[in-house]
Structures are given as C-alpha cells and as structure tokens.
Design an enzyme around this catalytic site. Structure first.
Site, PDB file in Angstrom:
ATOM      1  N   GLY A  16       0.831  -1.207   0.000  1.00 28.83           N
ATOM      2  CA  GLY A  16       0.000   0.000   0.000  1.00 28.83           C
ATOM      3  C   GLY A  16       0.860   1.248   0.000  1.00 28.83           C
ATOM      4  O   GLY A  16       1.786   1.360   0.787  1.00 28.83           O
ATOM      5  N   ARG A  30      19.934  10.201  -1.842  1.00 27.61           N
ATOM      6  CA  ARG A  30      20.945  11.247  -1.596  1.00 27.61           C
ATOM      7  C   ARG A  30      21.990  10.791  -0.564  1.00 27.61           C
ATOM      8  O   ARG A  30      23.172  11.108  -0.686  1.00 27.61           O
ATOM      9  CB  ARG A  30      20.253  12.539  -1.128  1.00 27.61           C
ATOM     10  CG  ARG A  30      19.347  13.156  -2.198  1.00 27.61           C
ATOM     11  CD  ARG A  30      20.005  14.348  -2.873  1.00 27.61           C
ATOM     12  NE  ARG A  30      19.290  14.780  -4.051  1.00 27.61           N
ATOM     13  CZ  ARG A  30      18.477  15.844  -4.113  1.00 27.61           C
ATOM     14  NH1 ARG A  30      18.266  16.584  -3.035  1.00 27.61           N
ATOM     15  NH2 ARG A  30      17.883  16.177  -5.246  1.00 27.61           N
ATOM     16  N   ARG A  77       1.457  -5.047  -5.884  1.00 27.75           N
ATOM     17  CA  ARG A  77       1.387  -6.282  -5.107  1.00 27.75           C
ATOM     18  C   ARG A  77       1.792  -7.403  -6.058  1.00 27.75           C
ATOM     19  O   ARG A  77       1.437  -7.385  -7.232  1.00 27.75           O
ATOM     20  CB  ARG A  77      -0.011  -6.460  -4.530  1.00 27.75           C
ATOM     21  CG  ARG A  77      -0.337  -5.341  -3.536  1.00 27.75           C
ATOM     22  CD  ARG A  77      -1.465  -5.665  -2.600  1.00 27.75           C
ATOM     23  NE  ARG A  77      -1.362  -4.882  -1.373  1.00 27.75           N
ATOM     24  CZ  ARG A  77      -1.946  -3.692  -1.174  1.00 27.75           C
ATOM     25  NH1 ARG A  77      -2.668  -3.148  -2.126  1.00 27.75           N
ATOM     26  NH2 ARG A  77      -1.797  -3.057  -0.038  1.00 27.75           N
ATOM     27  N   GLY A 107       5.031  -1.970   4.094  1.00 26.53           N
ATOM     28  CA  GLY A 107       4.339  -2.375   5.316  1.00 26.53           C
ATOM     29  C   GLY A 107       4.636  -3.810   5.705  1.00 26.53           C
ATOM     30  O   GLY A 107       5.638  -4.385   5.258  1.00 26.53           O
ATOM     31  N   ASP A 108       3.747  -4.402   6.502  1.00 29.81           N
ATOM     32  CA  ASP A 108       4.057  -5.722   7.061  1.00 29.81           C
ATOM     33  C   ASP A 108       4.181  -6.797   5.986  1.00 29.81           C
ATOM     34  O   ASP A 108       5.032  -7.676   6.078  1.00 29.81           O
ATOM     35  CB  ASP A 108       3.052  -6.110   8.152  1.00 29.81           C
ATOM     36  CG  ASP A 108       1.644  -6.301   7.624  1.00 29.81           C
ATOM     37  OD1 ASP A 108       1.287  -5.642   6.631  1.00 29.81           O
ATOM     38  OD2 ASP A 108       0.896  -7.109   8.199  1.00 29.81           O
ATOM     39  N   THR A 131       3.600   2.858   5.731  1.00 34.39           N
ATOM     40  CA  THR A 131       2.201   2.423   5.660  1.00 34.39           C
ATOM     41  C   THR A 131       1.345   3.395   6.454  1.00 34.39           C
ATOM     42  O   THR A 131       1.754   3.824   7.537  1.00 34.39           O
ATOM     43  CB  THR A 131       1.997   0.997   6.215  1.00 34.39           C
ATOM     44  OG1 THR A 131       0.601   0.763   6.420  1.00 34.39           O
ATOM     45  CG2 THR A 131       2.700   0.768   7.533  1.00 34.39           C
ATOM     46  N   ASP A 133      -1.227   2.703   8.022  1.00 35.24           N
ATOM     47  CA  ASP A 133      -1.906   2.020   9.131  1.00 35.24           C
ATOM     48  C   ASP A 133      -1.200   2.110  10.478  1.00 35.24           C
ATOM     49  O   ASP A 133      -1.813   1.828  11.511  1.00 35.24           O
ATOM     50  CB  ASP A 133      -2.108   0.533   8.791  1.00 35.24           C
ATOM     51  CG  ASP A 133      -3.109   0.348   7.664  1.00 35.24           C
ATOM     52  OD1 ASP A 133      -3.958   1.241   7.491  1.00 35.24           O
ATOM     53  OD2 ASP A 133      -3.024  -0.672   6.949  1.00 35.24           O
ATOM     54  N   ASP A 135       0.815   0.118  11.807  1.00 39.98           N
ATOM     55  CA  ASP A 135       0.686  -1.160  12.524  1.00 39.98           C
ATOM     56  C   ASP A 135       1.970  -1.991  12.534  1.00 39.98           C
ATOM     57  O   ASP A 135       1.915  -3.210  12.609  1.00 39.98           O
ATOM     58  CB  ASP A 135      -0.465  -1.981  11.910  1.00 39.98           C
ATOM     59  CG  ASP A 135      -0.245  -2.254  10.425  1.00 39.98           C
ATOM     60  OD1 ASP A 135       0.680  -1.666   9.838  1.00 39.98           O
ATOM     61  OD2 ASP A 135      -1.008  -3.056   9.861  1.00 39.98           O
ATOM     62  N   MET A 175      -9.680   4.055   7.266  1.00 40.69           N
ATOM     63  CA  MET A 175      -8.910   2.849   6.952  1.00 40.69           C
ATOM     64  C   MET A 175      -8.323   2.208   8.211  1.00 40.69           C
ATOM     65  O   MET A 175      -8.163   2.861   9.244  1.00 40.69           O
ATOM     66  CB  MET A 175      -7.810   3.182   5.949  1.00 40.69           C
ATOM     67  CG  MET A 175      -8.359   3.254   4.526  1.00 40.69           C
ATOM     68  SD  MET A 175      -7.086   3.452   3.301  1.00 40.69           S
ATOM     69  CE  MET A 175      -8.010   3.097   1.812  1.00 40.69           C
ATOM     70  N   ARG A 177      -7.686  -2.102   8.444  1.00 44.47           N
ATOM     71  CA  ARG A 177      -8.349  -3.409   8.387  1.00 44.47           C
ATOM     72  C   ARG A 177      -8.062  -4.226   9.640  1.00 44.47           C
ATOM     73  O   ARG A 177      -8.914  -4.925  10.141  1.00 44.47           O
ATOM     74  CB  ARG A 177      -7.870  -4.167   7.139  1.00 44.47           C
ATOM     75  CG  ARG A 177      -9.010  -4.796   6.389  1.00 44.47           C
ATOM     76  CD  ARG A 177      -8.571  -5.247   5.028  1.00 44.47           C
ATOM     77  NE  ARG A 177      -8.083  -4.142   4.227  1.00 44.47           N
ATOM     78  CZ  ARG A 177      -7.183  -4.256   3.257  1.00 44.47           C
ATOM     79  NH1 ARG A 177      -6.659  -5.422   2.982  1.00 44.47           N
ATOM     80  NH2 ARG A 177      -6.804  -3.212   2.566  1.00 44.47           N
ATOM     81  N   GLY A 191     -13.187  14.810  17.837  1.00 46.25           N
ATOM     82  CA  GLY A 191     -14.198  14.948  18.887  1.00 46.25           C
ATOM     83  C   GLY A 191     -15.377  13.996  18.705  1.00 46.25           C
ATOM     84  O   GLY A 191     -16.530  14.362  18.935  1.00 46.25           O
TER      85      GLY A 191
HETATM   86  P1  ADP Z   1       2.069  -3.964   2.708  1.00 42.85           P
HETATM   87  O1  ADP Z   1       3.556  -4.056   2.567  1.00 42.85           O
HETATM   88  O2  ADP Z   1       1.566  -2.571   2.539  1.00 42.85           O
HETATM   89  O3  ADP Z   1       1.564  -4.660   3.962  1.00 42.85           O
HETATM   90  P2  ADP Z   1       1.069  -6.227   1.109  1.00 42.85           P
HETATM   91  O4  ADP Z   1       0.539  -6.971   2.284  1.00 42.85           O
HETATM   92  O5  ADP Z   1       0.223  -6.178  -0.114  1.00 42.85           O
HETATM   93  O6  ADP Z   1       1.432  -4.720   1.444  1.00 42.85           O
HETATM   94  O7  ADP Z   1       2.472  -6.880   0.709  1.00 42.85           O
HETATM   95  C1  ADP Z   1       3.239  -6.391  -0.362  1.00 42.85           C
HETATM   96  C2  ADP Z   1       3.869  -7.511  -1.118  1.00 42.85           C
HETATM   97  O8  ADP Z   1       4.768  -8.225  -0.271  1.00 42.85           O
HETATM   98  C3  ADP Z   1       2.924  -8.597  -1.630  1.00 42.85           C
HETATM   99  O9  ADP Z   1       2.258  -8.246  -2.825  1.00 42.85           O
HETATM  100  C4  ADP Z   1       3.881  -9.756  -1.858  1.00 42.85           C
HETATM  101  O10 ADP Z   1       4.559  -9.626  -3.082  1.00 42.85           O
HETATM  102  C5  ADP Z   1       4.876  -9.567  -0.712  1.00 42.85           C
HETATM  103  N1  ADP Z   1       4.532 -10.490   0.379  1.00 42.85           N
HETATM  104  C6  ADP Z   1       3.582 -10.353   1.316  1.00 42.85           C
HETATM  105  N2  ADP Z   1       3.504 -11.443   2.119  1.00 42.85           N
HETATM  106  C7  ADP Z   1       4.431 -12.313   1.632  1.00 42.85           C
HETATM  107  C8  ADP Z   1       4.860 -13.630   2.008  1.00 42.85           C
HETATM  108  N3  ADP Z   1       4.305 -14.282   3.037  1.00 42.85           N
HETATM  109  N4  ADP Z   1       5.851 -14.192   1.267  1.00 42.85           N
HETATM  110  C9  ADP Z   1       6.425 -13.553   0.239  1.00 42.85           C
HETATM  111  N5  ADP Z   1       6.069 -12.317  -0.155  1.00 42.85           N
HETATM  112  C10 ADP Z   1       5.088 -11.698   0.517  1.00 42.85           C
END
Ligand code: ADP
Length: 327
Positions: A16, A30, A77, A107-108, A131, A133, A135, A175, A177, A191
């Site tokens: 994201g 840089r 993705r 992100g995660d 991200t 989020d 999180d 947002m 999830r 508020g």
């Molecule tokens: P974010 O990084 O914002 O959480 P996503 O959850 O869509 O976004 O993850 C981004 C990309 O990271 C995914 O499209 C995929 O290519 C890769 N990814 C996510 N989980 C895995 C996993 N368990 N193994 C390998 N690649 C992963």
C-alpha cells in the site's frame, strides 16, 4: 556479504502506498550518493524486481519530490514473489544488475516477503516502515500515518458542519483493516462520540447504550468513527443495524476510502521519512542487515525485520477511555 563490499544498492516501495514514501526515497538516494554508493530504483515493488524493471537514480532523479504523495517508483502487489520460483527470479535479476543490498519501503506484507527473501538468499536488506496504518512493531509511527490522520480529520471536520446543520448522526469509516490507529486518532482529534476499532470489540447493545446516552443529552450532531476492520462489519453494516433502533434519528454513512492514502505529506511525515531514509542507508553501511529502522521516543531504533510483523503493536487503550469520557 561484508558491509565494505557494498557498492550498489537497490531501493523500492511496495504494498500500500503512503504519503512520505517519496521523501524517504529521496533521503535514501541522496544519502547513498553522499557515501559514494550507486543507487538503482526498483520500480513496482517485488513485481518490478522479478521483471528487472530497474532505473539508475542520481541526485536529480529525486529533485522536487519531497512534497509529493504516492511514490515515483510506483508500488505493486506481487503474487509471484510469494512463490519460491518468483523469489529465485528476483534474486537472479538483482545479481545480474549488480545490486548488493536493498532498502525496502513498505508495510508488514513487504517485510514478510523481505524476511523470507533474506533467509533464502542472504541479501542484506533494511526496511523503512511505510504504511498509513501505523501497525508495524518497532516504530512509534510509520511513514504516511500522520498525513492519513490529518486528511481524514479534514474530511471529518467538514462532515461535522453538515451533521450539525441537520442534527444528524454520521458513521464515518476510516482505513485500518487490522488496526485502529487511524480511527483512534481521528476520534480524539475529531471529537467523536464513539469509536470502533478491531482491537476492542464493542457489541451492539453497548453501542446502543452509548448512543442513547449521547442522543439523550444533546440534540446536536454526532460522529461515530469506525475502522474498516471493525468486527461488526464496517460503518454501513453498523448503520443498517442501528436504524431500526433509532427510527427518529437521521443516520448517514461516509466511507472515506482512498483519499486517506493521497496528498502531500505533512511536515511530520516528511521529517520521519527523511530521518528513516538516511538511517536505513547508514545502517547498511554499518553492517546491519535484516532489520527495520524506526523511531522510538524520538531516537532511531533497529528492529529485526521478522519482529516488525510477527509482534503486535498495540493501540493505546487509554485513548478509548478518553473518547468515552469526553463524549
Ligand atoms: P504492505 O507491505 O503494505 O503490507 P502487502 O501486504 O500487499 O502490502 O504486501 C506487499 C507484497 O509483499 C505482496 O504483494 C507480496 O509480493 C509480498 N509479500 C507479502 N507477504 C508475503 C509472504 N508471506 N511471502 C512472500 N512475499 C510476501
């Protein structure tokens, strides 16, 4: 691979998109150039890595982007990266291009992928938390969170004007999830009378009681902030359930959606992104690897990449109490 051997690094944004990613790319590029490294931009995250969609970055390539939302390197993705074959192809592409280390901004999900990739191929990787989020474990805030909250708040302020003019009850979905960071900040800053987050389940009876209390005591507009991942199924479903219970009250639903991802990053996000981008490259040069750079209590911290997604960063539950106390 020893840190002294690193001459060429790759940087990419993934998952994201979040406002401030560009400020982070700029800082990475840089800083790397300052230390005499070559920098390759990997376009469209892991998808571009697999396809070898690479572009050489120089100082001018990141001019005039610090204020831009989105990401000049694009994001994507990639299902293919979740397969061993996809990751093998990515490793091959990086080797062919002479890329010896990576800075991953995401992100995660991005860091899950990076952790696995590191285990398999031993590529030095440092992550920057990007991200909206907020999180990720290992940093007080993630790049994009502050901008998203401020964007949502501007919208909530406007909705409050119209809610007030008509004495309406508004359910505003923001947002988040799996996490209520944005919702909680918006509820405090906007508020709101009530906030619903995935981390704290409130059943329909409790919501009804809270709203009775609010509506009985003031014939004014009311705002309920709902995180999209709320267990009752989001703002729309909640309003449908409550309409029969409060037939005399006009209810409206607004789902803020993707506006929360866009726009120029706030000063706070630009600062954070810049600090983290510099720290990521310096961490690589210091020989660190397989870590995320974060800011905790205003200091740079390194957290093992795996911990950033396997450990849960919790919301401040006391903030829920404040929303209730002030409603
Ligand atoms: P974010 O990084 O914002 O959480 P996503 O959850 O869509 O976004 O993850 C981004 C990309 O990271 C995914 O499209 C995929 O290519 C890769 N990814 C996510 N989980 C895995 C996993 N368990 N193994 C390998 N690649 C992963």
């Amino acid at each position: 691979m020893g840190a002294e051997a690193i001459r060429r690094i790759g940087v990419f944004t993934s998952g994201g998109d979040a406002p401030g990613m560009n400020a982070c790319i700029r800082a990475v590029v840089r800083t790397a150039l300052h230390h005499g490294l070559e920098v390759i931009g990997i376009r469209r995250g892991y998808a571009g890595m697999i396809e070898g969609d690479f572009v050489e970055m120089d100082a001018a390539s990141v001019s005039n982007i610090i204020q831009l939302g989105g990401t000049i390197l694009k994001s994507a993705r990639s299902e293919a990266f979740k397969t061993p074959e996809g990751r093998a192809r990515a490793a091959q592409q990086l080797q062919q291009a002479g890329i010896q280390a990576l800075v991953a901004i995401g992100g995660d999900g991005t860091f899950r992928g990076a952790s696995i990739f590191h285990e398999e191929y031993g590529f030095p990787i440092v992550g920057c938390p990007g991200t909206i989020d907020n999180d990720l474990f290992g940093t007080d805030e993630t790049i994009g969170y502050d901008t998203a909250v401020n964007t949502a708040l501007q919208a909530i302020d406007k909705i409050r004007d119209t809610a007030d003019a008509h004495d309406r009850l508004f359910f505003i979905e923001v947002m988040g999830r799996d996490s209520g960071f944005i919702a909680l900040a918006c509820a405090i800053g906007g508020g709101a009378e009530l906030v619903l987050v995935p981390e704290a389940f409130v059943d329909l009876d409790e919501i009804r009681e809270s709203l009775y209390r609010v509506l009985a005591h003031k014939r004014r507009s009311s705002i309920v902030v709902v995180a999209e991942g709320d267990e009752l199924g989001g703002a729309q479903k909640l309003a449908e359930k409550l309409r029969p219970i409060f037939p005399d009250y006009e209810m409206r639903v607004t789902v803020l959606g993707h506006i929360q991802r866009g726009g120029s990053p706030t000063a706070r996000d630009r600062m954070l992104a810049t600090r983290l981008g510099v720290a990521a490259v310096e961490a690589l040069l210091d020989g660190h690897d397989n870590v995320m750079v974060g800011v905790i209590n205003n200091e740079i911290h390194l957290t093992p990449l795996r911990n950033t997604w396997s450990k849960k960063k919790t919301i401040d539950y006391d903030l829920l109490r404040l929303v209730q106390l002030l409603s």
